[in-house]
Design an enzyme around this catalytic site. Structure first.
Site, PDB file in Angstrom:
ATOM      1  N   GLN A   1      75.114  14.315  46.392  1.00 54.58           N
ATOM      2  CA  GLN A   1      75.578  12.997  46.858  1.00 54.58           C
ATOM      3  C   GLN A   1      76.611  12.361  45.928  1.00 54.58           C
ATOM      4  O   GLN A   1      77.266  11.399  46.302  1.00 54.58           O
ATOM      5  CB  GLN A   1      74.379  12.039  47.016  1.00 54.58           C
ATOM      6  CG  GLN A   1      73.437  12.406  48.154  1.00 54.58           C
ATOM      7  CD  GLN A   1      74.039  12.167  49.541  1.00 54.58           C
ATOM      8  OE1 GLN A   1      75.005  11.431  49.713  1.00 54.58           O
ATOM      9  NE2 GLN A   1      73.452  12.809  50.555  1.00 54.58           N
TER      10      GLN A   1
ATOM     11  N   SER B   1      77.858  20.118  48.005  1.00 52.44           N
ATOM     12  CA  SER B   1      77.937  20.416  49.427  1.00 52.44           C
ATOM     13  C   SER B   1      79.197  19.766  49.984  1.00 52.44           C
ATOM     14  O   SER B   1      79.367  18.545  49.894  1.00 52.44           O
ATOM     15  CB  SER B   1      76.690  19.857  50.126  1.00 52.44           C
ATOM     16  OG  SER B   1      76.813  19.994  51.511  1.00 52.44           O
TER      17      SER B   1
ATOM     18  N   CYS C   1      68.681  15.040  56.110  1.00 53.74           N
ATOM     19  CA  CYS C   1      68.557  16.208  56.950  1.00 53.74           C
ATOM     20  C   CYS C   1      67.486  16.043  58.013  1.00 53.74           C
ATOM     21  O   CYS C   1      67.335  16.890  58.867  1.00 53.74           O
ATOM     22  CB  CYS C   1      68.308  17.433  56.086  1.00 53.74           C
ATOM     23  SG  CYS C   1      69.659  17.619  54.927  1.00 53.74           S
TER      24      CYS C   1
HETATM   25  C1  LIG Z   1      70.748  15.258  47.793  1.00 55.20           C
HETATM   26  C2  LIG Z   1      70.945  16.387  48.745  1.00 55.20           C
HETATM   27  N1  LIG Z   1      70.722  17.642  48.340  1.00 55.20           N
HETATM   28  C3  LIG Z   1      70.903  18.690  49.154  1.00 55.20           C
HETATM   29  C4  LIG Z   1      71.292  18.516  50.462  1.00 55.20           C
HETATM   30  C5  LIG Z   1      71.485  19.714  51.331  1.00 55.20           C
HETATM   31  O1  LIG Z   1      72.830  20.047  51.452  1.00 55.20           O
HETATM   32  P1  LIG Z   1      73.332  20.995  52.660  1.00 55.20           P
HETATM   33  O2  LIG Z   1      73.273  20.153  53.891  1.00 55.20           O
HETATM   34  O3  LIG Z   1      74.718  21.375  52.294  1.00 55.20           O
HETATM   35  O4  LIG Z   1      72.421  22.161  52.698  1.00 55.20           O
HETATM   36  C6  LIG Z   1      71.530  17.230  50.940  1.00 55.20           C
HETATM   37  C7  LIG Z   1      71.891  17.005  52.362  1.00 55.20           C
HETATM   38  O5  LIG Z   1      71.446  16.069  52.987  1.00 55.20           O
HETATM   39  C8  LIG Z   1      71.355  16.125  50.066  1.00 55.20           C
HETATM   40  O6  LIG Z   1      71.562  14.864  50.459  1.00 55.20           O
END
Ligand SMILES: Cc1ncc(COP(=O)(O)O)c(C=O)c1O
Length: 384
Positions: free
Chosen positions: A180, A200, A329
């Protein structure tokens, strides 16, 4: 109907410059980066140029950047490598981490007999650094600390330099989920001594399904996905060339205009905070997410008790406002938020909603959201 997209912590719109860079790849570069012929070499060159430009912005050697399918894979790789390759038998993490880290550490605990300990948090959601220090001091096993830089739901931030110094003092490894904060805060790894960071692309106006794991150059780890020798044996599988080019372009834009983007986003957030305070008496901000030192893209709002509370995200959506009631997610799922529960902010009688902003958020978006909130939480609905 007017729409306001205020769920940028879940994912951000892809920048037009990024779309263009990716389309150029799709239209002109057909080779597999592992092929030795000219089209293959062209694809390989794009991957390596992208790696170099990202590494330069972080102040690290290019070989420390391993492209992945995103944040979840990178988090899993860091945890698995720490246990499988670096001899870690104890993980200090938090119940407020993203589920990628929670599940990866849980699996390490169950399958590989690793002790997983959760650090405590203060009432405002901040990590209790005193507790972290005592956990590190009492550790007799090789330890990995895994703490996210910025919490994706309530925006609480960790002082990474301080945690890194504590880890070094006690010989512990440090992984931080920086999904983030990457591209939103300066990240100079010449000065910040960490072992693993994760990124990401889709959180910084890049494409979904692309990201990277930063691995400190002093470490030797194995790949998690095996099969091909790509990414210097760290990640088997044909590279997502267009995605990687898109990520590098998104990174460039984010770092080049970081101050201006930050100033704009902060002003949008401030407008939302002031508007909520004016429209909704008794509103509070979980994790003090309205404060300056919290992640500036995120605002987590707890509304006063109201009959519409349980349906808030759904009703706001009907009004054209996209926001989130749970973690990034699991947006739309009814499970609620493990983060709010872990930090003591969950209250079944009061709706908590996360609004998250980006450089594309406009005053009109905020005003639309404020009108929608006023409608959904109107006192009349209580009387009806
Ligand atoms: C803090 C954090 N870590 C990891 C992820 C996962 O990333 P990705 O969607 O690229 O797998 C997210 C996605 O919401 C996130 O907010």
């Amino acid at each position: 109907m007017m729409h306001a997209y205020l769920d940028n912590a879940a994912t951000t719109p892809v920048a037009p410059e990024v779309v263009k860079a990716m389309m150029d790849v799709y239209n002109t570069v057909h080779g597999n980066p592992s092929s030795t012929h000219a089209p293959g070499r062209k694809a390989k060159a794009l991957v390596e140029t992208s790696r170099r430009s990202i590494a330069k912005l972080l102040g690290v050697p290019p070989r420390t950047v391993c492209f992945t399918s995103g944040g979840t894979e990178a988090d899993n790789h860091a945890v698995q490598a720490a246990v499988g390759c670096l001899g870690v038998t104890r993980i200090v993490t938090s119940a407020a981490e993203h589920s990628a880290v929670i599940k990866a550490t849980q699996v390490a605990g169950e399958r590989q007999d690793v002790e997983v300990v959760h650090v405590q948090h203060h009432a405002d959601g901040a990590v209790d650094m005193g507790h972290l220090a005592s956990l590190l001091a009492s550790s007799k096993s090789k330890t990995l600390v895994s703490l996210m830089h910025a919490n994706n739901e309530v925006g609480v931030m960790v002082d990474l330099a301080r945690v890194a110094a504590m880890c070094r003092e006690h010989g512990a490894y440090l992984h931080s989920d920086t999904v983030q904060s990457m591209g939103h805060y300066p990240m100079n790894l010449e000065q910040l001594d960490v072992d693993f960071l994760t990124c990401s692309a889709h959180k910084l106006h890049g494409p979904k399904g692309t990201g990277f794991l930063y691995v400190n150059p002093t470490l030797r780890i194995d790949g998690m996905i095996v099969g091909g020798g790509q990414e210097r044996m760290l990640r088997g599988g044909t590279e997502n060339v267009a995605g990687i080019v898109g990520l590098a372009r998104a990174f460039d834009l984010a770092f080049e205009h970081m101050e201006a983007h930050e100033a704009h986003i902060r002003s949008m957030k401030a407008r939302m905070v002031e508007g909520l305070k004016a429209h909704i008496p008794g509103v509070v901000f979980n994790g003090d997410s309205h404060l300056e030192d919290r992640l500036y893209t995120v605002l987590n709002v707890k509304f006063p008790e109201h009959p519409n509370g349980g349906m808030a995200v759904f009703l706001l959506d009907l009004e054209g406002v996209a926001c989130s009631g749970g973690s990034a997610c699991s947006s739309g799922a009814t499970m609620g938020s493990h983060v709010l529960r872990a930090l003591g902010f969950h209250d079944p009688s009061q709706a908590s909603v996360r609004f998250s902003f980006s450089r594309y958020t406009t005053e009109a978006d905020i005003d639309l959201a404020l009108d929608a909130v006023a409608k959904v939480f109107a006192p009349a609905a209580v009387e009806a």
